[in-house]
Write a protein that holds these residues in place. Structure first.
Motif, short mmCIF file in Angstrom:
data_model
loop_
_atom_site.label_atom_id
_atom_site.label_comp_id
_atom_site.label_asym_id
_atom_site.label_seq_id
_atom_site.Cartn_x
_atom_site.Cartn_y
_atom_site.Cartn_z
N ILE A 1 0.84 -1.21 0.00
CA ILE A 1 0.00 0.00 0.00
C ILE A 1 0.87 1.26 0.00
N ASP A 2 0.52 2.20 -0.88
CA ASP A 2 1.27 3.46 -0.98
C ASP A 2 0.61 4.59 -0.21
N TYR A 3 -0.72 4.62 -0.17
CA TYR A 3 -1.46 5.69 0.51
C TYR A 3 -2.69 5.09 1.17
N PHE A 4 -3.10 5.72 2.27
CA PHE A 4 -4.33 5.30 2.97
C PHE A 4 -5.26 6.50 3.06
N VAL A 5 -6.52 6.29 2.65
CA VAL A 5 -7.50 7.37 2.68
C VAL A 5 -8.07 7.50 4.09
N ILE A 6 -8.02 8.70 4.62
CA ILE A 6 -8.62 9.00 5.93
C ILE A 6 -9.98 9.62 5.66
N SER B 1 -2.42 4.94 9.29
CA SER B 1 -1.53 5.85 8.56
C SER B 1 -0.34 6.27 9.41
N LYS B 2 -0.62 6.65 10.66
CA LYS B 2 0.43 7.21 11.52
C LYS B 2 1.42 6.15 11.99
N TYR B 3 0.93 5.04 12.52
CA TYR B 3 1.80 4.09 13.20
C TYR B 3 2.40 3.04 12.26
N PHE B 4 1.86 2.95 11.04
CA PHE B 4 2.41 1.99 10.08
C PHE B 4 2.99 2.71 8.86
N ASN B 5 3.21 4.03 9.05
CA ASN B 5 3.98 4.83 8.10
C ASN B 5 3.45 4.77 6.67
N ILE B 6 2.15 4.98 6.55
CA ILE B 6 1.52 5.03 5.23
C ILE B 6 1.00 6.45 5.01
N PRO B 7 1.50 7.16 4.00
CA PRO B 7 1.02 8.53 3.76
C PRO B 7 -0.50 8.57 3.60
N ARG B 8 -1.09 9.65 4.10
CA ARG B 8 -2.55 9.76 4.13
C ARG B 8 -3.07 10.65 3.02
N LEU B 9 -4.30 10.33 2.59
CA LEU B 9 -5.07 11.19 1.71
C LEU B 9 -6.40 11.45 2.42
N ASN B 10 -6.77 12.70 2.59
CA ASN B 10 -7.98 13.04 3.33
C ASN B 10 -9.18 13.13 2.40
N PHE B 11 -10.31 12.60 2.85
CA PHE B 11 -11.56 12.76 2.11
C PHE B 11 -12.72 12.70 3.11
N TYR B 12 -13.22 13.87 3.48
CA TYR B 12 -14.25 13.97 4.51
C TYR B 12 -15.62 14.23 3.88
N ILE B 13 -16.64 13.67 4.52
CA ILE B 13 -17.98 13.66 3.93
C ILE B 13 -18.98 14.18 4.95
#
Length: 378
Positions: free
Chosen positions: A92-97, A112-124
């Motif tokens: 996995i390269d990115y995780f959607v928050i 995202s934070k503890y397993f070092n996966i860059p985040r992409l934000n998408f709030y609804i």
């Protein structure tokens, strides 16, 4: 195909995509993430649709208390333990928050934070009105900009429309699958695999549908037929086995892994007349009135939908349907509504079992007893 074979095949699939230079974008599976944007960018969406067990839930307790949604616990546990058949999570390269629910956003941020996966934000937004539609469009545009930064070039409207149409055709094919009169466990496995692999599985899905249309399955028509609503039955969950061992058969999956996914389609006129893919995706969000994320009116919409399914099925088949409202323990959205859902449906003569559980092995016996008693009552 058993689940170990499925996960092995999926690992090979993702390794091939990585070898092609594609990025993998993972997210907690729910019905408002626009996977078409990832596809248009040339990336691979990975829906977290994997059930848990004791070990996975226990592994999450370093990060969240046991009073957290069992599905969210299990997602964290997968990243913490990386079981052998889930090594593809390393790709996995990115995780959607996102914020489908409190547990979703907490678990996603921890992953995202503890397993070092860059985040992409998408709030609804939790409401559907003109203001929330404008906000949804802003989130879509912001996500597109982030994806463009990652791939290093603009995502044009032609690419977006192409991906929207591709996923639309894919969901229509899953609707054809859903309409087959086949055993519920088999239908669920194919739906799970389809949602996991996405449109690239379309030829296999088409072959499966044609084969079962030409050679319909012969199975026991004395089963007690069920609508499953509430929480999904994810990959590696034993619940479907318990239902079928007790003499039940799920004929309709009213969940994320089911109608909440494949029912969100556009008609040909909407696709042909649309000039802006952002407007098209916002229109789909507006029409998603049966998802548990949207308030108010979720309860009214959901009960009306189930009543409609019940009446149509009874008229067509001459059989009543029971409803199992599947509640994964500490799932706030489903558990809060469950007494009201049961009361409204039963007042209209529809029998309902509110079945709350986590993924602990010790619960199997109790779950079997409750399911058997419910089916006997039907």
């Amino acid at each position: 195909m058993d689940n170990l074979e499925l996960l092995s095949e999926y690992t090979s699939f993702l390794n091939e995509k990585k070898a092609e230079g594609k990025k993998i974008i993972a997210f907690m599976s729910h019905d408002n993430i626009p996977e078409e944007l990832f596809d248009a960018a040339g990336f691979v969406p990975l829906r977290m649709i994997f059930a848990g067990n004791d070990e996975l839930m226990d592994a999450s307790h370093d990060f969240l208390p046991p009073s957290t949604c069992a599905f969210a616990q299990s997602c964290i546990g997968l990243f913490s333990l990386k079981p052998n058949h889930y090594q593809f999570l390393e790709l996995i390269d990115y995780f959607v928050i996102s914020n489908h629910c409190v547990s979703d956003i907490c678990a996603s941020e921890i992953i995202s934070k503890y397993f070092n996966i860059p985040r992409l934000n998408f709030y609804i937004s939790y409401t559907i009105n003109e203001t929330s539609l404008r906000y949804f469009k802003l989130e879509l545009r912001d996500l597109i900009e982030k994806l463009e930064e990652i791939r290093g070039s603009q995502i044009n409207n032609e690419e977006l429309f192409k991906s929207i149409k591709k996923y639309n055709d894919f969901k229509k094919k899953i609707i054809e699958l859903n309409n087959l009169e086949i055993k519920g466990s088999l239908k669920l496995k194919i739906i799970q695999k389809s949602i996991l692999f996405g449109p690239e599985i379309l030829p296999e899905l088409e072959d499966f549908i044609i084969q079962h249309q030409l050679n319909p399955d012969q199975f026991n028509n004395k089963t007690k037929d069920i609508i499953l609503t509430g929480c999904s039955i994810f990959i590696n969950d034993y619940l479907i086995d318990l239902i079928e061992e007790a003499g039940g058969n799920i004929v309709f999956f009213d969940t994320w892994i089911g109608s909440n996914y494949f029912s969100q389609i556009f008609n040909d006129e909407e696709l042909s007349l649309s000039k802006d893919p952002i407007d098209l995706l916002a229109h789909r969000f507006k029409n998603n009135i049966y998802g548990d994320h949207s308030v108010p009116n979720f309860l009214v919409n959901k009960t009306s939908q189930i009543e409609h399914l019940y009446i149509n099925y009874k008229n067509k088949n001459g059989k009543k349907l029971g409803v199992i409202n599947h509640i994964i323990k500490f799932c706030d959205h489903i558990s809060i509504m469950s007494p009201h859902l049961k009361s409204r449906l039963q007042s209209n003569g529809i029998q309902v079992l509110n079945l709350e559980r986590d993924y602990a092995r010790a619960n199997r016996g109790q779950l079997s007893t409750r399911i058997e008693a419910f089916l006997e009552m039907m």
